[in-house]
Write a protein that holds these residues in place. Structure first.
Motif, PDB file in Angstrom:
ATOM      1  N   LEU A 120       0.854  -1.195   0.078  1.00 32.18           N
ATOM      2  CA  LEU A 120       0.033   0.014  -0.073  1.00 32.18           C
ATOM      3  C   LEU A 120       0.795   1.196  -0.035  1.00 32.18           C
ATOM      4  CD1 LEU A 120      -2.791  -1.100   2.508  1.00 32.18           C
ATOM      5  CD2 LEU A 120      -2.876  -1.248  -0.038  1.00 32.18           C
ATOM      6  N   ALA A 121       1.898   0.945   0.782  1.00 38.48           N
ATOM      7  CA  ALA A 121       2.717   2.619   0.941  1.00 38.48           C
ATOM      8  C   ALA A 121       3.722   2.689  -0.471  1.00 38.48           C
ATOM      9  CB  ALA A 121       3.649   2.113   2.048  1.00 38.48           C
ATOM     10  N   THR A 122       3.930   1.598  -1.285  1.00 34.97           N
ATOM     11  CA  THR A 122       4.588   1.649  -2.506  1.00 34.97           C
ATOM     12  C   THR A 122       3.736   2.216  -3.589  1.00 34.97           C
ATOM     13  OG1 THR A 122       4.925  -0.525  -2.480  1.00 34.97           O
ATOM     14  CG2 THR A 122       6.638   0.583  -1.841  1.00 34.97           C
ATOM     15  N   GLN A 123       2.457   1.952  -3.533  1.00 35.67           N
ATOM     16  CA  GLN A 123       1.861   1.980  -4.623  1.00 35.67           C
ATOM     17  C   GLN A 123       2.067   3.509  -5.135  1.00 35.67           C
ATOM     18  OE1 GLN A 123      -2.499   1.279  -3.999  1.00 35.67           O
ATOM     19  NE2 GLN A 123      -2.805   1.133  -6.317  1.00 35.67           N
TER      20      GLN A 123
ATOM     21  N   SER B   2      -9.410  -3.929   3.899  1.00 27.42           N
ATOM     22  CA  SER B   2      -9.663  -2.705   4.582  1.00 27.42           C
ATOM     23  C   SER B   2      -9.914  -1.924   3.494  1.00 27.42           C
ATOM     24  CB  SER B   2      -8.695  -2.193   5.246  1.00 27.42           C
ATOM     25  OG  SER B   2      -7.277  -1.829   4.202  1.00 27.42           O
ATOM     26  N   PRO B   3     -10.371  -0.461   3.990  1.00 33.43           N
ATOM     27  CA  PRO B   3     -10.739   0.566   2.772  1.00 33.43           C
ATOM     28  C   PRO B   3      -9.412   0.933   2.072  1.00 33.43           C
ATOM     29  CG  PRO B   3     -11.688   1.357   4.937  1.00 33.43           C
ATOM     30  CD  PRO B   3     -11.012   0.261   5.198  1.00 33.43           C
ATOM     31  N   ARG B   4      -8.422   0.949   2.618  1.00 31.26           N
ATOM     32  CA  ARG B   4      -7.121   1.286   1.895  1.00 31.26           C
ATOM     33  C   ARG B   4      -6.833   0.136   0.766  1.00 31.26           C
ATOM     34  NH1 ARG B   4      -2.188   1.759   5.552  1.00 31.26           N
ATOM     35  NH2 ARG B   4      -1.037   2.563   3.395  1.00 31.26           N
ATOM     36  N   VAL B   5      -7.056  -1.020   1.346  1.00 33.16           N
ATOM     37  CA  VAL B   5      -6.737  -2.076   0.260  1.00 33.16           C
ATOM     38  C   VAL B   5      -7.723  -1.921  -0.686  1.00 33.16           C
ATOM     39  CG1 VAL B   5      -6.998  -4.747  -0.139  1.00 33.16           C
ATOM     40  CG2 VAL B   5      -5.815  -3.714   1.669  1.00 33.16           C
ATOM     41  N   VAL B   6      -9.048  -1.395  -0.331  1.00 35.13           N
ATOM     42  CA  VAL B   6     -10.160  -1.588  -1.613  1.00 35.13           C
ATOM     43  C   VAL B   6      -9.907  -0.304  -2.526  1.00 35.13           C
ATOM     44  CG1 VAL B   6     -12.598  -0.672  -1.814  1.00 35.13           C
ATOM     45  CG2 VAL B   6     -12.072  -2.595  -0.083  1.00 35.13           C
ATOM     46  N   ALA B   7      -9.449   0.755  -1.788  1.00 35.17           N
ATOM     47  CA  ALA B   7      -8.905   1.719  -2.750  1.00 35.17           C
ATOM     48  C   ALA B   7      -7.759   1.690  -3.591  1.00 35.17           C
ATOM     49  CB  ALA B   7      -8.335   2.985  -1.884  1.00 35.17           C
ATOM     50  N   ALA B   8      -6.866   0.806  -3.012  1.00 33.23           N
ATOM     51  CA  ALA B   8      -5.542   0.406  -3.902  1.00 33.23           C
ATOM     52  C   ALA B   8      -6.120  -0.581  -5.200  1.00 33.23           C
ATOM     53  CB  ALA B   8      -4.415  -0.490  -3.094  1.00 33.23           C
ATOM     54  N   ILE B   9      -6.949  -1.190  -4.983  1.00 35.21           N
ATOM     55  CA  ILE B   9      -7.549  -2.313  -5.959  1.00 35.21           C
ATOM     56  C   ILE B   9      -8.256  -1.235  -7.037  1.00 35.21           C
ATOM     57  CG2 ILE B   9      -8.995  -4.120  -6.544  1.00 35.21           C
ATOM     58  CD1 ILE B   9      -8.765  -5.279  -3.702  1.00 35.21           C
ATOM     59  N   GLU B  10      -9.074  -0.485  -6.622  1.00 32.63           N
ATOM     60  CA  GLU B  10     -10.034   0.177  -7.418  1.00 32.63           C
ATOM     61  C   GLU B  10      -9.046   1.367  -8.294  1.00 32.63           C
ATOM     62  OE1 GLU B  10     -12.797   0.031  -7.818  1.00 32.63           O
ATOM     63  OE2 GLU B  10     -13.809  -0.857  -6.194  1.00 32.63           O
ATOM     64  N   GLY B  11      -7.904   1.889  -7.471  1.00 36.63           N
ATOM     65  CA  GLY B  11      -7.200   2.638  -8.306  1.00 36.63           C
ATOM     66  C   GLY B  11      -6.380   2.038  -9.317  1.00 36.63           C
TER      67      GLY B  11
ATOM     68  N   LYS C 165     -14.922  10.377  -4.595  1.00 33.69           N
ATOM     69  CA  LYS C 165     -14.180   9.190  -4.499  1.00 33.69           C
ATOM     70  C   LYS C 165     -12.713   9.319  -3.939  1.00 33.69           C
ATOM     71  CE  LYS C 165     -14.665   6.312  -8.108  1.00 33.69           C
ATOM     72  NZ  LYS C 165     -14.719   5.660  -9.508  1.00 33.69           N
ATOM     73  N   HIS C 166     -12.108   8.196  -3.892  1.00 42.61           N
ATOM     74  CA  HIS C 166     -10.682   8.046  -3.091  1.00 42.61           C
ATOM     75  C   HIS C 166      -9.626   8.780  -3.992  1.00 42.61           C
ATOM     76  CE1 HIS C 166      -9.383   4.801  -5.946  1.00 42.61           C
ATOM     77  NE2 HIS C 166     -10.853   4.050  -5.713  1.00 42.61           N
ATOM     78  N   GLY C 167      -8.924   9.240  -3.377  1.00 41.73           N
ATOM     79  CA  GLY C 167      -7.973  10.271  -4.162  1.00 41.73           C
ATOM     80  C   GLY C 167      -7.226  11.288  -3.166  1.00 41.73           C
TER      81      GLY C 167
END
Length: 876
Positions: A189-192, A243-252, A614-616
């Motif tokens: 997540l930190a390196t995305q 988690s929400p961070r994981v969901v956002a990472a996938i969506e992004g 939306k996430h960002g």
């Protein structure tokens, strides 16, 4: 066995028997029975012979044959342990399979050493280097290249489960493996890579210190990886409760893959006249292609030969590299078209909140091919949905009520339903096709019966059905003045069933007809798929489609559906936004400020205008005018939706003077009744003086599930009444200050450095200033802080039932070097607990409330002077 290894070892399930082992790969392609054979044990013993003193294994060797004398006495480089190219992870997996079939302590001991090697090799930040012990150069980078780190995490994930072939693993090792996987996820997540506030994907390797994308070999420069990133996303999608961070990472990442797909092309490996390999591109309208490397910031595919020079055409690098390296591929294709929709469906099943199931035909369906301009209106409806609602779209191209039922799709939806869910049903486009027996359902008989069945079976599960008439086809009369109806009696039957069964109905035929007519003959083409020859790579011959929607058309039809839900006053309507902000340009607006400014100014009592963000990372400042307060701003989550700017008081403004404290807020709210949910509001100027994240001057303003980050003066509640619930607030000095009446309930206050939490400026005539109910105070290690100091003489602040860690000083309160303020400041506590909650050494001029006084400090009681707490009560 997880999906990753199932794919790698798919052939292992076939009934194959080998007489000899020409190479190591053959040992991984056996039937499950074979691993119990003497032959398998012989290979396992050979594998053990290659294990290094550190516990790892080297790469690119035939481990099925015992090491030769030349290997044992030759180059140390060939024997260096690694996670690259299946080194260490593949031997572990093989040994686990053999040990499960014929247990042996020596194999378990080797596996334990291998697991310990992987655990020891992990960096503190969660990443893994390519080689361990560390080697100089790019080998020490965090390595996603060739899926090395993902392979490690897959192995450790299986180890932590203690299931299947890992039942022998002890509890301590399982716990260590689980912790390593969690740290690995944090590293991912930190390196995305984030570009202009948007999450994209990953580089093949990242610097261990900065986490920034890093260069490897001469032809592997800093870039975004269209190859390795696919397996990273797959790993994240396999997390059971993301988690929400994981969901956002996938969506992004999926959004990025969709954006950079190369439409209508494929690559092919060929041989030239000399028999040398080369790679060419060719037009393939039915296919999409991705590059291995993309330039960060421009998303242009890049190609690099051994000279390390970036080029933008594959033909410009040497043939050896063109034919010897995978610069193009279709790696994300199945992930986007199959796995990602399945993942979204799993999220819906996990939801504790309501799920809206969509059943219908192609006009409603998702279109997973990233390069198609066609979108279903149900696909866009999902984008306006607010958590906890999930939208699970089961609509499919070409389906009717008959074929949807016959294919078992309806039974699948029914099996998923729980009490409180919703099912939106829209068919008709295909039911009317008499020439296709597989879909045809006569309007007044089978079509009617199918709709009734769907309604009744939905209700039998405690869920709520909604019917919708078919959307209109774009067919104009000869004069080009009116749309011609094309659905016969099918909309009529929907209306009749809705009335008979007492089911709410969305009048989509009438509304979409009016929408088409409002655009006119030419303008309505933009709602659909009209392309001249050569305009669309996947349809080079051109396209004139009057049934299916473009993104614009799908969005407008989705808005009509939401409007109908509101008109019918359906409870589900509260879970939909009126406008969408998306950093990637896929929404109505790409700026929070712009969306607020464009919100309508309805008369008093108008429904609240809801904006989904939306996430960002939105690096901007936003101002809510006094006349635009009737808005609710809803982020996807505070971890992933961030409004941030770095303006501080010492900056020089347009007038040539320092800005000063009050002109620095990231978000300034003058409007009454404004609400913010599930967002982070931050000022990242840092320790440079006053820098506001939030300034509030409006009345009836609410913040729920939000995060506020700053340093000095994070939140300025200047005037009005405000309510903060389940919020996190951090800062150093006076980071909650002002003269407003502000209640903080169930909030987490975090102190970054020695300082003061509050600096109230409560007017003398105002009964309440800042009230903290059931909150928690923490801080960085070694920090000591005061609960508050009086910015103005009559400052009023009270903490009720607040957990206070050791960061809170025993004195509790400070007089701002003004002893005279001790006589007028109104500071109090009740029920403080924790190491910093001991009232025994508090300053004498602060008081402890009685139980009766504390009981009176409830939200409704505090705000009852003036209007009731109507703006504060309803939750979304």
């Amino acid at each position: 066995m997880n999906r990753f290894f199932q794919a790698i070892f798919a052939a292992a399930w076939a009934a194959v028997s080998l007489q000899a082992f020409p190479d190591w790969d053959d040992a991984l392609r056996q039937s499950s029975d074979w691993y119990g054979s003497a032959e398998a044990a012989q290979v396992a013993d050979s594998v053990l012979a290659y294990q290094t003193d550190s516990g790892g294994w080297p790469k690119n060797l035939n481990l099925a044959e015992p090491p030769s004398e030349a290997y044992l006495t030759g180059s140390e480089k060939a024997r260096y342990p690694t996670i690259d190219n299946g080194g260490t992870t593949t031997p572990l997996f093989y040994l686990a399979r053999v040990n499960a079939a014929q247990p042996d302590a020596k194999w378990r001991a080797a596996m334990q050493r291998g697991i310990d090697y992987l655990l020891e090799a992990q960096y503190e930040n969660g990443g893994w280097p390519q080689f361990y012990p560390l080697r100089e150069g790019y080998y020490s980078h965090i390595t996603y290249n060739d899926n090395a780190m993902v392979r490690v995490m897959r192995v450790l994930e299986e180890v932590s489960s203690g299931e299947s072939v890992w039942t022998w693993v002890d509890e301590a090792t399982k716990q260590q493996a689980a912790a390593a996987v969690e740290k690995g996820i944090e590293c991912i997540l930190a390196t995305q890579v984030r570009v202009d506030g948007q999450l994209t994907v990953w580089c093949a390797q990242h610097d261990v210190e900065t986490l920034a994308p890093a260069k490897a070999r001469a032809f592997e420069l800093v870039s975004l990886s269209g190859g390795e990133s696919v397996e990273i996303v797959r790993f994240l999608m396999d997390i059971e409760t993301p988690s929400p961070r994981v969901v956002a990472a996938i969506e992004g990442a999926v959004a990025w893959f969709s954006k950079v797909a190369i439409p209508g092309m494929s690559s092919e490996l060929v041989r030239d006249a000399n028999g040398e390999r080369d790679r060419i591109l060719k037009e393939s309208p039915g296919e999409d292609l991705w590059a291995r490397f993309y330039e960060i910031g421009t998303n242009r595919p890049i190609f690099v030969g051994r000279d390390s020079v970036v080029r933008y055409e594959l033909s410009e690098i040497e043939q050896e590299r063109r034919g010897g390296y995978g610069y193009y591929g279709s790696w994300p294709k199945d992930m986007i078209s199959k796995e990602y929709p399945e993942w979204r469906s799993r999220l819906a099943l996990q939801s504790e909140g309501p799920v809206l199931y969509l059943v219908g035909d192609s006009t409603m369906a998702d279109k997973p091919r990233p390069t198609t301009p066609e979108k279903g209106w149900g696909q866009l409806l999902r984008e306006y949905a607010l958590l906890p609602l999930r939208v699970d779209n089961h609509a499919r191209n070409g389906r009717s009520t008959k074929s949807f039922i016959d294919e078992g799709r309806w039974d699948e939806v029914v099996s998923r339903l729980k009490e409180g869910d919703w099912v939106l049903i829209q068919f008709g486009h295909n039911d009317e096709k008499e020439h296709k027996p597989s879909v045809y359902a006569e309007a007044h008989t089978s079509y009617r019966d199918n709709l009734r069945r769907m309604v009744r079976e939905t209700r039998a599960k405690g869920a709520n059905p909604i019917l919708a008439t078919s959307v209109a086809r774009r067919k104009w009369d000869d004069a080009g003045e009116r749309m011609v109806p094309t659905h016969g009696d099918y909309p009529l039957v929907v209306r009749q069933v809705a009335e008979a069964e007492k089911v709410p109905m969305l009048e989509m035929e009438t509304l979409t007809t009016a929408l088409e007519e409002s655009k006119g003959v030419e303008g309505s083409k933009k709602l659909h798929l009209w392309f001249e020859a050569g305009e669309l790579a996947i349809r080079p011959e051109g396209l004139s489609d009057n049934t299916h929607y473009s993104r614009l058309g799908a969005r407008e039809v989705a808005a009509l559906a939401i409007g109908e839900m509101r008109r019918l006053e359906l409870p589900i309507a509260r879970y939909f936004a009126d406008a969408l902000v998306a950093r990637d340009g896929s929404g109505d607006w790409d700026s929070v400020e712009q969306a607020i400014y464009k919100a309508p100014q309805g008369p008093e009592g108008s429904p609240r205008w809801i904006i989904r963000v939306k996430h960002g990372e939105y690096r901007e400042r936003a101002y809510v005018q006094r006349e635009r307060g009737n808005i609710r701003l809803v982020g996807d989550s505070p971890e992933t939706t961030v409004l941030v700017e770095g303006i501080h008081a010492n900056m020089i403004g347009p007038d040539g003077k320092k800005l000063g404290t009050f002109r620095t807020p990231t978000l300034q709210v003058d409007g009454e009744g404004f609400q913010v949910h599930s967002m982070t509001i931050a000022n990242d100027a840092g320790p440079v003086g006053q820098a506001l994240a939030l300034r509030v001057d409006g009345d009836g303003v609410v913040f729920r599930d939000c995060v506020f980050k700053g340093w000095q003066d994070t939140i300025f509640v200047n005037r009005g009444r405000h309510y903060f619930e389940n919020c996190y607030i951090e800062g150093h000095v006076d980071f909650i200050f002002g003269g407003g009446l502000s209640v903080f309930e169930n909030c987490h206050i975090h102190c970054l450095k020695d300082g003061y939490i509050t600096a109230a400026a409560t007017p003398a005539q105002q009964e309440y200033g800042m009230v903290f109910l059931d909150c928690r105070i923490t801080g960085e290690p070694g920090v000591r802080t005061y609960l508050g100091r009086p910015w103005r003489a009559h400052a009023q602040t009270v903490f009720v039932r607040t957990e206070m860690s050791e960061v809170v000083r025993s004195a509790g309160w400070h007089n701002w070097t003004g002893p005279e303020r001790e006589k007028t400041a109104r500071y109090a506590e009740y029920g403080s607990y924790g190491e910093g909650g001991d009232m025994g050494e508090r300053v004498s001029w602060a008081r402890q409330l009685s139980r009766k006084e504390a009981k009176e400090l409830e939200v409704n009681a505090i705000f009852e002077s003036g209007e009731p707490v109507a703006p504060f009560a309803p939750k979304p």
